[in-house]
Design a protein around this motif. Structure first.
Motif, PDB file in Angstrom:
ATOM      1  N   THR A 105      40.219  35.218  33.907  1.00  0.00           N
ATOM      2  CA  THR A 105      41.658  34.924  33.858  1.00  0.00           C
ATOM      3  C   THR A 105      42.402  35.888  32.938  1.00  0.00           C
ATOM      4  OG1 THR A 105      41.396  33.289  32.080  1.00  0.00           O
ATOM      5  CG2 THR A 105      41.344  32.459  34.342  1.00  0.00           C
ATOM      6  N   ILE A 106      41.669  36.746  32.232  1.00  0.00           N
ATOM      7  CA  ILE A 106      42.300  37.738  31.354  1.00  0.00           C
ATOM      8  C   ILE A 106      43.260  38.635  32.140  1.00  0.00           C
ATOM      9  CG2 ILE A 106      40.439  39.458  31.570  1.00  0.00           C
ATOM     10  CD1 ILE A 106      40.961  39.920  28.458  1.00  0.00           C
ATOM     11  N   VAL A 293      39.295  44.308  42.089  1.00  0.00           N
ATOM     12  CA  VAL A 293      38.139  43.406  42.213  1.00  0.00           C
ATOM     13  C   VAL A 293      36.829  44.165  41.984  1.00  0.00           C
ATOM     14  CG1 VAL A 293      36.877  41.906  43.817  1.00  0.00           C
ATOM     15  CG2 VAL A 293      39.372  41.767  43.677  1.00  0.00           C
ATOM     16  N   LYS A 294      36.730  45.378  42.559  1.00  0.00           N
ATOM     17  CA  LYS A 294      35.484  46.156  42.465  1.00  0.00           C
ATOM     18  C   LYS A 294      35.225  46.613  41.023  1.00  0.00           C
ATOM     19  CE  LYS A 294      33.384  49.921  44.989  1.00  0.00           C
ATOM     20  NZ  LYS A 294      33.880  51.282  44.971  1.00  0.00           N
ATOM     21  N   LYS A 295      36.255  47.203  40.413  1.00  0.00           N
ATOM     22  CA  LYS A 295      36.058  47.768  39.057  1.00  0.00           C
ATOM     23  C   LYS A 295      35.957  46.673  37.994  1.00  0.00           C
ATOM     24  CE  LYS A 295      36.366  52.065  40.370  1.00  0.00           C
ATOM     25  NZ  LYS A 295      35.312  53.059  40.295  1.00  0.00           N
ATOM     26  N   PHE A 296      36.546  45.531  38.291  1.00  0.00           N
ATOM     27  CA  PHE A 296      36.450  44.402  37.360  1.00  0.00           C
ATOM     28  C   PHE A 296      34.964  44.071  37.153  1.00  0.00           C
ATOM     29  CE2 PHE A 296      37.819  39.791  36.408  1.00  0.00           C
ATOM     30  CZ  PHE A 296      38.410  40.132  35.205  1.00  0.00           C
ATOM     31  N   LYS A 297      34.232  44.165  38.247  1.00  0.00           N
ATOM     32  CA  LYS A 297      32.795  43.888  38.181  1.00  0.00           C
ATOM     33  C   LYS A 297      32.038  45.088  37.612  1.00  0.00           C
ATOM     34  CE  LYS A 297      29.920  41.158  41.052  1.00  0.00           C
ATOM     35  NZ  LYS A 297      29.850  40.684  42.432  1.00  0.00           N
ATOM     36  N   GLU A 298      32.297  46.259  38.204  1.00  0.00           N
ATOM     37  CA  GLU A 298      31.513  47.446  37.815  1.00  0.00           C
ATOM     38  C   GLU A 298      31.767  47.884  36.379  1.00  0.00           C
ATOM     39  OE1 GLU A 298      31.480  49.524  42.220  1.00  0.00           O
ATOM     40  OE2 GLU A 298      32.322  50.646  40.527  1.00  0.00           O
ATOM     41  N   GLU A 300      33.879  46.177  33.954  1.00  0.00           N
ATOM     42  CA  GLU A 300      34.039  45.125  32.938  1.00  0.00           C
ATOM     43  C   GLU A 300      32.948  44.062  33.009  1.00  0.00           C
ATOM     44  OE1 GLU A 300      36.399  45.514  30.743  1.00  0.00           O
ATOM     45  OE2 GLU A 300      37.357  47.200  31.771  1.00  0.00           O
ATOM     46  N   GLY A 301      32.165  44.086  34.054  1.00  0.00           N
ATOM     47  CA  GLY A 301      31.092  43.099  34.208  1.00  0.00           C
ATOM     48  C   GLY A 301      31.608  41.692  34.462  1.00  0.00           C
TER      49      GLY A 301
END
Ligand code: AMP
Ligand code: GLY
Length: 473
Positions: A105-106, A293-298, A300-301
């Protein structure tokens, strides 16, 4: 299956209505919901031990209710319970939930963080700089000159954004946020942006953490008054300042830019957004939504699961429309959802199950070709026991009796934002009812919404007359 929608307003009732259209859904509860949660077949306002759930922040009560009722799936509407970690809690209890976890939610809870993140991964945004020091912020504003936007970093119920015409306005905004602490700790930091001009779009997408797909869009009408409604603007300012103004005074001050037409959470919406064609939708997906969505995972984990609602400004650059992000929300738009969701053809339960199971790639999300025009009836200026109150988005009276809801329902869909039903229906908030006309042409949809809203009456009721009027059909 049994579904629980967590929301207090019109968006939640629109989500519940979408679930109720699924053959696989037996019952839909809305918590805390409102008296309008009972308007639709299978839908009801949640009650535990005879009482309604106390608030969208009452996570313990909501989780207890979900367990007690053996709810199969929970769909969360607003950002507040999400940022309090409601999805984490529900998952601990092994209850399926659609919405981002607390650490995701950040994206909405910190505008400074979101701007840094988007800058880092190359998503187009306005030029900006973050500050935690008042003087440095003021120096920066002076160096930029007119046309800046000052935003409180944290959640401020949609009120922490100041779109400023002049340097003085911007300096004043910095004082209100950082010195007077109008939004408390949400104003410890601010982000200052260049002001953009263009076409604003309430764009939404939905993700299971791996795949992300478009989830419809709307044009949101945020100003409190129609531009020519000087009478309503006058009533509002008399209510705010407790001073008398003639129509002529108000007209002059408005022309000179001395009286602002206040920003609201939304006075109405049209879906689809008339400026968004397939090409623009694809551009927003490729340039904004997919990288986030992609970079949030890649990078920021963190995983994003749920509805992502970036506010987009389509800005013309070298003859091309570029989507720039004004802010990211981790939930659906309100009243955009009320205009969008009646058009959803895809089964809401199948879609939600695909999200919790990580199978969104197997689902096609479809909307019908109708137009929806959503018009909000709000608590306007009214003289009562405590004198004259200006009305939404400022101070307003509640507990006013409402008439005509059933009549209005014959022609339009009614999503309640803030009503109760002790005996008859009563107002409980600033936004009261969202009346949605749906039809093949925009003009017919508009007619339905406005014919229906005319049948509704409550003391101080106010609504904009121009929702959808500026849209070419
Ligand atoms: P937000 O809550 O960040 O979406 O801001 C509220 C409203 O302020 C937006 O819907 C826009 O109309 C306006 N806004 C925010 N940022 C900007 C910007 N950089 N330039 C122009 N308008 C903006
Ligand atoms: N209508 C603006 C919002 O939902 O944030």
């Amino acid at each position: 299956m049994k579904v629980l929608v967590v929301d207090a307003g019109g968006r939640g009732n629109a989500i519940a209505h979408a679930f109720s259209r699924s053959n696989k859904v037996k019952e839909v509860f809305v918590a805390p919901g409102n008296a309008g949660s009972n308007f639709f077949d299978k839908c009801k306002q949640a009650r535990m031990n005879g009482k309604f759930i106390s608030s969208i922040r009452a996570i313990d009560e909501i989780v207890e209710f979900a367990k007690k009722e053996n709810v199969d799936l929970v769909f969360i509407g607003p950002e507040e319970p999400l940022s309090l970690g409601i999805v984490d809690r529900l998952e601990e209890e092994e209850i399926l939930a659609v919405g981002p976890k607390k650490d995701a939610t950040i994206l909405e809870a910190s505008k400074c963080w979101a701007n840094d993140f988007m800058a880092k991964i190359g998503v187009p945004i306005p030029k900006y700089k973050n500050f935690d020091d008042v003087n440095a912020a003021k120096e920066y504003v002076k160096s930029l000159g007119n046309g800046v936007v000052v935003k409180a970093d944290g959640l401020a119920a949609g009120k922490g954004v100041y779109v400023c015409d002049t340097v003085d306005e911007a300096l004043n905004a910095i004082d209100e946020i950082m010195v007077k602490k109008k939004f408390g700790d949400a104003g410890n930091r601010i982000t200052i942006e260049e002001r953009l001009y263009g076409i604003e779009v309430a764009f939404t997408a939905i993700s299971d953490g791996k795949t992300v797909k478009p989830f419809g869009h709307a044009k949101d009408y945020k100003r409190a008054f129609d531009a020519d409604d000087i009478t309503a603007l006058r009533d509002f300012y008399i209510g705010v300042t407790k001073k008398f103004y003639s129509i002529k005074d108000v007209e002059k001050m408005f022309r000179e830019g001395k009286l602002l037409n206040p920003n609201t959470g939304g006075m109405g919406a049209v879906s689809p957004h008339p400026a968004v064609n397939d090409e623009i939708e694809e551009k927003i997906m490729k340039m904004v939504v997919e990288p986030i969505v992609k970079k949030f995972k890649e990078v920021e984990g963190r995983e994003f699961k749920g509805v992502l609602y970036p506010v987009i400004m389509l800005v013309e650059e070298d003859g091309e429309l570029i989507p720039k992000v004004l802010e990211i929300n981790v939930r659906d738009c309100d009243p955009g959802a009320e205009a969008k969701l009646p058009r959803l053809k895809t089964d809401m339960l199948e879609l939600s199950m695909a999200i919790v199971n990580g199978e969104l790639d197997c689902i096609e999300i479809e909307f019908d070709n109708d137009w929806c025009v959503a018009v909000c009836a709000v608590s306007g200026a009214l003289k009562g026991r405590e004198g004259l109150k200006p009305g939404y988005p400022a101070d307003h009276y509640t507990n006013q009796p409402i008439e005509g809801i059933e009549k209005a329902m014959e022609e339009a869909i009614i999503y309640a934002n803030g009503i109760s039903k002790p005996n008859g229906y009563q107002t409980t908030g600033g936004r009261v009812l969202t009346v949605v006309g749906k039809d093949l042409t925009l003009e017919k949809a508009r007619m339905k919404a406005y014919n229906a809203i005319k049948k509704i009456k409550f003391p101080g009721m106010r609504y904009r007359k121009t929702i959808g009027l500026d849209v070419p059909d």
